[in-house]
Design a protein around this motif. Structure first.
Motif, short mmCIF file in Angstrom:
data_model
loop_
_atom_site.label_atom_id
_atom_site.label_comp_id
_atom_site.label_asym_id
_atom_site.label_seq_id
_atom_site.Cartn_x
_atom_site.Cartn_y
_atom_site.Cartn_z
N VAL A 1 -49.91 -15.99 164.95
CA VAL A 1 -50.59 -16.70 163.99
C VAL A 1 -50.94 -17.58 164.82
N THR A 2 -51.61 -18.82 164.14
CA THR A 2 -51.81 -20.22 164.90
C THR A 2 -50.92 -21.33 164.97
N ARG A 3 -51.02 -22.10 165.65
CA ARG A 3 -50.03 -23.17 165.85
C ARG A 3 -50.08 -24.18 164.44
N GLN A 4 -51.27 -24.12 163.82
CA GLN A 4 -51.53 -25.02 162.86
C GLN A 4 -50.72 -24.35 161.63
N ILE B 1 -47.95 -22.57 161.87
CA ILE B 1 -46.21 -22.85 162.06
C ILE B 1 -46.31 -23.98 161.41
N ILE B 2 -47.07 -25.20 161.62
CA ILE B 2 -46.96 -26.62 161.29
C ILE B 2 -46.87 -26.50 159.76
N SER B 3 -47.76 -25.85 159.20
CA SER B 3 -47.85 -25.79 157.60
C SER B 3 -46.52 -25.21 157.35
N LEU B 4 -46.16 -24.18 157.77
CA LEU B 4 -44.93 -23.60 157.52
C LEU B 4 -43.75 -24.49 157.55
N GLU B 5 -43.73 -25.21 158.56
CA GLU B 5 -42.40 -25.98 158.68
C GLU B 5 -42.50 -27.04 157.88
N ARG B 6 -43.76 -27.62 157.53
CA ARG B 6 -43.64 -28.65 156.35
C ARG B 6 -43.57 -28.15 154.78
N GLY B 7 -43.38 -26.80 154.71
CA GLY B 7 -43.35 -26.17 153.49
C GLY B 7 -44.70 -26.45 152.55
N ARG B 8 -45.68 -26.44 153.39
CA ARG B 8 -47.20 -26.46 152.67
C ARG B 8 -47.68 -25.32 152.32
N TYR B 9 -47.28 -24.20 153.11
CA TYR B 9 -47.72 -22.80 153.19
C TYR B 9 -46.91 -21.91 152.85
N ASN B 10 -47.18 -20.86 151.68
CA ASN B 10 -46.16 -20.09 151.56
C ASN B 10 -46.70 -18.47 152.42
N PRO B 11 -45.86 -18.04 153.36
CA PRO B 11 -46.39 -17.17 153.77
C PRO B 11 -46.30 -15.54 153.09
N SER B 12 -47.11 -14.53 153.75
CA SER B 12 -46.90 -13.27 152.93
C SER B 12 -45.45 -12.78 153.28
N ILE C 1 -72.55 -10.01 165.01
CA ILE C 1 -72.04 -9.36 163.91
C ILE C 1 -70.65 -8.99 164.54
N HIS C 2 -70.55 -8.25 165.85
CA HIS C 2 -69.46 -7.83 165.99
C HIS C 2 -68.48 -8.71 166.63
N ILE C 3 -68.94 -10.03 166.91
CA ILE C 3 -68.07 -11.13 167.36
C ILE C 3 -67.66 -11.87 165.91
N MET C 4 -68.38 -11.71 164.74
CA MET C 4 -67.83 -12.31 163.57
C MET C 4 -66.76 -11.49 163.04
N ALA C 5 -66.96 -10.27 163.07
CA ALA C 5 -66.08 -8.92 162.51
C ALA C 5 -64.83 -9.18 163.39
N ASN C 6 -64.94 -9.40 164.51
CA ASN C 6 -63.66 -9.25 165.24
C ASN C 6 -62.95 -10.57 165.64
N MET C 7 -63.60 -11.76 165.02
CA MET C 7 -62.85 -12.83 165.26
C MET C 7 -61.43 -13.01 164.81
N GLU C 8 -60.61 -13.44 165.78
CA GLU C 8 -58.97 -13.59 165.29
C GLU C 8 -58.74 -14.61 164.08
N LYS C 9 -58.17 -14.12 163.03
CA LYS C 9 -57.86 -15.15 161.98
C LYS C 9 -56.54 -14.81 161.50
N ASP C 10 -55.65 -15.67 161.25
CA ASP C 10 -54.22 -15.24 160.75
C ASP C 10 -54.52 -15.46 159.30
N GLU C 11 -53.38 -14.96 158.63
CA GLU C 11 -53.46 -15.00 157.00
C GLU C 11 -53.89 -16.37 156.61
N ARG C 12 -53.29 -17.43 156.89
CA ARG C 12 -53.70 -18.71 156.53
C ARG C 12 -55.25 -18.97 156.43
N GLU C 13 -55.53 -18.95 157.76
CA GLU C 13 -57.00 -19.01 157.80
C GLU C 13 -58.03 -18.13 156.97
N ARG C 14 -57.56 -16.87 156.69
CA ARG C 14 -58.30 -15.88 155.68
C ARG C 14 -58.41 -16.57 154.25
#
Lengths: 67, 142
Positions: A25-28, A30-41, B66-79
């Motif tokens: 995941v991103t560092r942001q 982790i920050i949100s999780l540590e502050r209890g602002r985001y509920n992870p899956s 399109i390839h870049i957009m489709a494969n850009m790394e995103k974690d679940e919070r960003e999604r």
């Protein structure tokens, strides 16, 4: 959701960036999780538990709303 | 594919798409723009050749984007953030389109003619179809 991520992370001596990389995941996030602002899956909670070397998920995460 | 998704970041505050986040991304941007500039200003080939070259290179650039957009790394919070932001943007668009249809219909009724822009209606129906298709897919998936 309350977490003990920061406590476990400090005990291991790793940075937020390093934990973020280990959990994919991103560092942001982790920050949100540590502050209890985001509920992870559940999947991310397990990944973090493993990355922090904790035995059980409940050691890291706790739900305060639970009776 | 030419560009790597890790060179770019999702555009969050200034519309849609992506923007470079490291020097490789800027080099890529310069590299894809250079042929367009060369085709425009260098005196070779006729107009037909230029348009063919524009089309071929433009098509390749679109496919790569399109390839870049489709494969850009995103974690679940960003999604989650992206989904909520896109939903809100869509609501703003739908509301304005509906207001536009209502205005055009009332103006048309006043003048005795049906004056609603068909493009707006098609856009709204396309949105309905995309939403239904997404829900059908998601209901079957999980």
């Amino acid at each position: 959701m309350q977490t003990k991520i920061a406590k476990f992370r400090q005990k291991l001596g790793i940075t937020q960036e390093e934990l973020a990389r280990a959990a994919g995941v991103t560092r942001q996030t982790i920050i949100s999780l540590e502050r209890g602002r985001y509920n992870p899956s559940l999947q991310l909670a397990y990944r973090l538990t493993r990355a922090l070397g904790a035995g059980r998920i409940e050691e890291v995460f706790s739900d305060l709303d639970q009776p | 594919m030419l560009g790597k998704p890790k060179w770019f970041t999702r555009r969050k505050y200034g519309g849609w798409g992506f923007c470079p986040k490291c020097w490789q991304g800027w080099v890529y941007l310069a590299a894809i723009l250079t042929p367009f500039i060369l085709l425009r200003y260098l005196p070779f080939g006729n107009d037909e050749f230029r348009w063919l070259a524009y089309s071929v290179w433009g098509g390749a650039v679109i496919l790569d984007a399109i390839h870049i957009m489709a494969n850009m790394e995103k974690d679940e919070r960003e999604r989650v953030h992206e989904a909520l932001a896109e939903r809100n943007a869509l609501w703003a668009i739908i509301i304005l389109l509906c207001v536009g249809v209502a205005y055009q219909a009332s103006a048309g009724a006043a003048s005795g003619e049906f004056g609603v822009d068909p493009v707006i209606l098609v856009a709204l129906f396309a949105g309905v179809a995309a939403k239904a298709a997404t829900n059908i897919y998601l209901d079957h998936k999980n």
